[in-house]
Design a protein around this motif. Sequence first.
Motif, PDB file in Angstrom:
ATOM      1  N   THR A   1       4.073 -10.281  -2.980  1.00 16.62           N
ATOM      2  CA  THR A   1       4.322 -10.915  -1.674  1.00 16.62           C
ATOM      3  C   THR A   1       3.483 -12.183  -1.588  1.00 16.62           C
ATOM      4  OG1 THR A   1       4.775  -8.797  -0.616  1.00 16.62           O
ATOM      5  CG2 THR A   1       4.168 -10.604   0.842  1.00 16.62           C
ATOM      6  N   THR A   2       4.106 -13.248  -1.073  1.00 17.30           N
ATOM      7  CA  THR A   2       3.354 -14.486  -0.847  1.00 17.30           C
ATOM      8  C   THR A   2       3.405 -14.815   0.647  1.00 17.30           C
ATOM      9  OG1 THR A   2       5.333 -15.807  -1.317  1.00 17.30           O
ATOM     10  CG2 THR A   2       3.808 -15.438  -3.138  1.00 17.30           C
ATOM     11  N   ASN A   3       2.276 -15.243   1.188  1.00 20.06           N
ATOM     12  CA  ASN A   3       2.204 -15.664   2.599  1.00 20.06           C
ATOM     13  C   ASN A   3       1.749 -17.113   2.622  1.00 20.06           C
ATOM     14  OD1 ASN A   3       1.491 -12.539   2.605  1.00 20.06           O
ATOM     15  ND2 ASN A   3       2.435 -13.058   4.540  1.00 20.06           N
ATOM     16  N   CYS A   4       2.670 -17.984   3.005  1.00 23.98           N
ATOM     17  CA  CYS A   4       2.400 -19.421   2.902  1.00 23.98           C
ATOM     18  C   CYS A   4       2.276 -20.063   4.281  1.00 23.98           C
ATOM     19  CB  CYS A   4       3.530 -20.091   2.114  1.00 23.98           C
ATOM     20  SG  CYS A   4       3.194 -21.812   1.712  1.00 23.98           S
TER      21      CYS A   4
ATOM     22  N   GLY B   1       2.187  -5.540  -6.810  1.00 23.02           N
ATOM     23  CA  GLY B   1       1.633  -4.899  -5.616  1.00 23.02           C
ATOM     24  C   GLY B   1       0.693  -5.793  -4.833  1.00 23.02           C
ATOM     25  N   GLU B   2       0.360  -6.964  -5.389  1.00 25.74           N
ATOM     26  CA  GLU B   2      -0.608  -7.844  -4.716  1.00 25.74           C
ATOM     27  C   GLU B   2       0.082  -8.842  -3.784  1.00 25.74           C
ATOM     28  OE1 GLU B   2      -4.223  -8.297  -5.397  1.00 25.74           O
ATOM     29  OE2 GLU B   2      -4.032  -6.270  -6.220  1.00 25.74           O
ATOM     30  N   THR B   3      -0.719  -9.316  -2.847  1.00 26.82           N
ATOM     31  CA  THR B   3      -0.299 -10.362  -1.920  1.00 26.82           C
ATOM     32  C   THR B   3      -1.107 -11.622  -2.238  1.00 26.82           C
ATOM     33  OG1 THR B   3       0.321  -8.893  -0.127  1.00 26.82           O
ATOM     34  CG2 THR B   3      -0.519 -11.006   0.515  1.00 26.82           C
ATOM     35  N   TYR B   4      -0.441 -12.777  -2.193  1.00 24.82           N
ATOM     36  CA  TYR B   4      -1.138 -14.049  -2.448  1.00 24.82           C
ATOM     37  C   TYR B   4      -0.915 -15.001  -1.273  1.00 24.82           C
ATOM     38  CZ  TYR B   4      -1.585 -12.298  -7.187  1.00 24.82           C
ATOM     39  OH  TYR B   4      -1.899 -11.522  -8.275  1.00 24.82           O
ATOM     40  N   ASN B   5      -1.992 -15.470  -0.678  1.00 23.77           N
ATOM     41  CA  ASN B   5      -1.882 -16.515   0.340  1.00 23.77           C
ATOM     42  C   ASN B   5      -1.736 -17.870  -0.347  1.00 23.77           C
ATOM     43  OD1 ASN B   5      -2.158 -14.722   2.401  1.00 23.77           O
ATOM     44  ND2 ASN B   5      -4.183 -15.402   3.063  1.00 23.77           N
TER      45      ASN B   5
END
Length: 356
Positions: A182-185, A244-248
């Motif tokens: 998941t990416t949160n931009c 499974g990781e999230t990246y901002n």
Amino acid sequence: MILVTGGAGFIGSNFVLDWIAQSDEALINLDKLTYAGNLENLASLKNHPHHIFVQGDIADRNLVSQLLEQYQPRAVINFAAESHVDRSIHGPADFIQTNVLGTFNLLESVREYWQSLDDAKRLQFRFLHVSTDEVYGSLQAHEPAFTEQHMYQPNSPYAATKASSDHLVRAWHHTYQLPVLTTNCSNNYGPFHFPEKLIPLMIINALAGKPLPIYGDGQQIRDWLYVKDHCSAIRTVLAQGKVGETYNIGGCNEQANIEVVKMICSILDELQPRADGRSYQTQISFVADRPGHDKRYAIDASKIRHDLAWLPKETFASGLEKTIRWYLAHPDWIEHVTSGSYRDWIKQHYQNESGV
Ligand code: NAD
Ligand code: TYD
């Protein structure tokens, strides 16, 4: 082969164009073509053998399953969403439908496909979900930027439905081991940005001699990232991100809205001065504030920087000038979007292609 959803929208079409330019791997582009989908953005790919466009809904399980079965993609990148905060305030139903139910249905189709793969392909497969910093809520001036550990506190119907989709993606990993990323931009800007959003609206209104409507006092802060930098971050996370990781993702570019609009005016004053010699700033007009307007967004992108060595290429000044030059060079695109005739593009140009 990869499957991209929402690839006719603002970020999706930039991603598709960059992907085709940089990779030999073909791409299926599934897009419902809502008001935000514009195939004219992809006109340069007409008849390109690596771009397969299919008009359809991520919530259509039969269609998605059929595409997965037929093309056997090694990854799915989910850009498809209802994405405009102001529209979500006036009509949240479409946001629930696409962002929540659509993501759920897409996850289910993908899970079924992924479980049917042989061991090697199952191990290699990725589902990358493209999300937003707006899920974290709003920051006060003194607070540190959002990290991946920040509590979810969505404030608008848009942000709440994106938060919901992020939770579903997380749960599909935790419960079913679906290999998700998941990416949160932060806020994007650049070519093909639909002119309801701040930056393109201001450029287009300025050139048309119309008022530049600033909500409230214009002191709200957004953290702007050039869209091509977002696309490079997504490619990096797809290639190297840990399952499974999230990246901002963000560009460390916090700007108050009023300052953004003043910068746009100054660049336009240089590149295309008004006939009367006055600054475009004279068109600025303060209007009623957005209900529940988030005060400040800011992304701490140190995780993607440290773990995956990703860095943005553009500064805000260089990216904004590129963006303005792009709009000045594409009056036809602007005319078709503002007149609504972009919606006929599909009939005029894609009539005989498969899936359309
Ligand atoms: P956009 O609104 O410009 O594009 C969305 C695309 O999805 C459109 O082409 C639309 O036709 C398509 N779509 C909508 N509903 C669909 C459905 N049910 N099935 C298939 N396709 C559908 O949005 P954008 O700005 O390009 O954003 C893309 C993604 O990135 C979204 O998920 C958004 O939440 C996220 N995001 C956007 C920003 C930003 O600043 N624009 C920042 C961070 C994250
Ligand atoms: P927008 O581009 O809609 O993105 P988001 O709401 O996802 O951040 O708006 C960016 C900022 O600009 C936001 O604080 C609202 C403000 N804004 C205006 O002041 N006037 C406008 O006409 C628009 C569209 C936005």
